[in-house]
Design an enzyme around this catalytic site. Structure first.
Site, PDB file in Angstrom:
ATOM      1  N   ASP A 110      -9.385 -15.731 -35.334  1.00 36.58           N
ATOM      2  CA  ASP A 110     -10.705 -15.125 -35.451  1.00 36.58           C
ATOM      3  C   ASP A 110     -10.645 -13.612 -35.330  1.00 36.58           C
ATOM      4  O   ASP A 110      -9.676 -13.044 -34.823  1.00 36.58           O
ATOM      5  CB  ASP A 110     -11.671 -15.696 -34.407  1.00 36.58           C
ATOM      6  CG  ASP A 110     -11.223 -15.428 -32.981  1.00 36.58           C
ATOM      7  OD1 ASP A 110     -10.025 -15.607 -32.692  1.00 36.58           O
ATOM      8  OD2 ASP A 110     -12.070 -15.046 -32.143  1.00 36.58           O
ATOM      9  N   GLU A 129     -10.859 -16.481 -29.767  1.00 40.84           N
ATOM     10  CA  GLU A 129     -10.304 -15.582 -28.757  1.00 40.84           C
ATOM     11  C   GLU A 129     -11.279 -14.464 -28.435  1.00 40.84           C
ATOM     12  O   GLU A 129     -11.434 -14.075 -27.272  1.00 40.84           O
ATOM     13  CB  GLU A 129      -8.974 -15.015 -29.266  1.00 40.84           C
ATOM     14  CG  GLU A 129      -8.161 -14.264 -28.209  1.00 40.84           C
ATOM     15  CD  GLU A 129      -8.493 -12.781 -28.123  1.00 40.84           C
ATOM     16  OE1 GLU A 129      -7.990 -12.112 -27.189  1.00 40.84           O
ATOM     17  OE2 GLU A 129      -9.251 -12.274 -28.985  1.00 40.84           O
TER      18      GLU A 129
END
Length: 489
Positions: free
Chosen positions: A80, A147
């Site tokens: 991400d 994350e």
């Protein structure tokens, strides 16, 4: 197949994969498409792969001939990215590819975050998995999700999927710096009821633009201005001077782990008070701009008209402004090593849905410091009249003096570049703290290329440094094929 926008840079595969994944929208919580792409990559190459229910992906490659029985090396990064864009930039992070802009050796994006954090890890791992000539132990490549939204992917990953206990995380930098410890953290949200009713009078809009922003951990010590704190100070001037007004809205910040660069507030007041309100806001704006000029040369604070709208009550207005203006922000304590020991970032505020909320990202390498600051913030918010909630807790990654993997990597770096690598700890949060808990005895090192402007549209990546990082990883993996390195922990 689309043309490689990074053609001509070496190693070719790493840059090709960086280009390909940058065409796939992958903001935090939107990783299904990149996970599907990774699973397809593995199937096409006959590699073992697994995708869990939240789209974490693990891909494994056997060791090169003669190295099949060695202990695996775990490579890890997150898929991400932080989705930030400049006001006025037309970009849909759910559909549009990242538009590259190359400036000499630097790769940037046009008006948005680049996604090199942590696209460099994804591209590097893919190039290593795809390199049939690479001499290496078995590889276990771990691609985590969310994350940037609280390390949720790492927290929910099944550790039984990972056999190796030597891990290289590729979410660090700059080049030649090996990270060996990181801060833990938590998000704290304060909320007040803020129902709106019709308000008579005129409406003013206050905007803050042009701030540098940055990573709320790695850049918090640089003293970059926070747009929400600036808005809070501007509104507090009106509150302190007892000017009668009501807030319509306050908004700013998209991610708590980014120092907010832009913020807006709309307020309603009687026409008789407009001249005084403008004068106070403009005076305070000049004070703020003068104070931050050396670090924020492009800062802008403007006061303009807005359309009259429903507004919060006077009581809710007061509470909202006190939450923004009175609670602390930035570095609270410095460690003896020059790394922040405790900090918080006023990361996001909004006034949607009949409530006003502010969220802080709090970081420390010491649990007791973190807890004490949380308790102080909760007490202050309660005095103002707000309810609080904690979320996204993640552990610190404690420094280990003995690390055979780090020693091997330092030796390889010295041989390749003729200089010593720097070993350090950082104030940012990393997934390594979670993996250290999930994988007892894990020997973890973090590396990365030269990058900057993370979590902002000013994000950049050194193309040459990224290429060298991939070559360095190839050299490390080759060094770890020596039998004497197969059981160092």
């Amino acid at each position: 197949m689309l043309a490689n926008r990074l053609a001509g840079h070496e190693p070719e595969a790493a840059f090709r994969f960086l280009d390909e994944i940058s065409r796939i929208p992958r903001g935090s919580g939107n990783e299904a498409a990149i996970a599907a792409w990774l699973m397809r990559f593995a199937r096409e190459r006959g590699l073992w792969a697994f995708e869990d229910e939240i789209h974490n992906v693990v891909i494994k490659r056997p060791g090169s001939p003669g190295c099949e029985g060695l202990e695996p090396v775990v490579l890890q990064g997150h898929t991400d990215m932080v989705c930030e864009k400049n006001a006025g930039t037309a970009h849909d992070f759910l559909a549009d590819p990242i538009e590259f802009a190359i400036d000499g050796d630097l790769l940037r994006a046009r008006g948005t975050t680049l996604g090199a954090d942590n696209g460099v890890a994804v591209a590097a791992m893919l190039s290593l998995l795809d390199n049939a000539a690479l001499a290496s132990p078995p590889l276990e490549c771990v691609f985590t999700v969310m994350e940037e939204a609280g390390l949720d992917g790492a927290a929910r990953l099944d550790p039984a999927l990972i056999e190796g206990r030597r891990m290289i995380n590729i979410d660090g930098g700059p080049e030649g710096h090996f990270l060996a410890g990181s801060a833990g953290g938590v998000n704290l949200t304060a909320r007040i009821a803020a129902e709106r009713t019709l308000a008579e009078g005129i409406a003013l809009r206050v905007t803050v633009r042009g701030l540098r922003g940055g990573h709320s951990g790695a850049d918090i010590h640089l003293g970059h201005a926070n747009s929400l704190k600036a808005i809070g100070r501007l509104l507090f001037r009106l509150l302190r001077e007892r000017l009668p007004f009501r807030l319509v809205s306050v908004s700013g910040g998209m991610k708590t782990n980014a120092i907010p660069r832009e913020a807006d507030a709309v307020l309603v007041l009687g026409a008789a008070y407009e001249q005084n309100a403008r004068r106070m806001l403009e005076e305070t704006a000049r004070e703020i701009l003068a104070e931050i000029a050396s670090k924020e040369p492009d800062a802008q604070i403007r006061v303009g008209e807005a359309a009259p709208q429903k507004a919060m009550s006077s009581a809710a207005t007061r509470k909202a402004i006190l939450l923004l203006s009175l609670l602390p922000d930035g570095v609270q304590e410095m460690g003896e090593d020059g790394v922040p020991a405790l900090s918080l970032n006023t990361g996001a505020a909004d006034s949607e849905g009949g409530a006003f909320t502010v969220t802080w990202s709090i970081r420390s390498g010491t649990d007791s410091r973190l807890e004490a600051l949380c308790q102080r913030l909760e007490a202050a918010a309660a005095l103002i009249g707000a309810e609080t909630e904690r979320s996204g807790r993640y552990p610190a990654w404690e420094y280990r003096a003995k690390s055979p993997l780090r020693d091997e990597m330092r030796a390889v770096f010295q041989k390749l570049y003729g200089r010593e690598a720097v070993v350090e700890t950082i104030h940012a949060g990393l997934e390594c703290g979670i993996f250290a808990g999930k994988l007892p005895g894990a020997d973890i090192v973090v590396i990365g290329p030269d990058m900057g402007g993370l979590h902002t549209p000013e994000e950049w990546l050194s193309l040459s440094s990224f290429g060298r990082m991939v070559r360095f990883l190839e050299a490390v993996l080759q060094a770890l094929t020596r039998p004497q390195n197969s059981d160092q922990r």
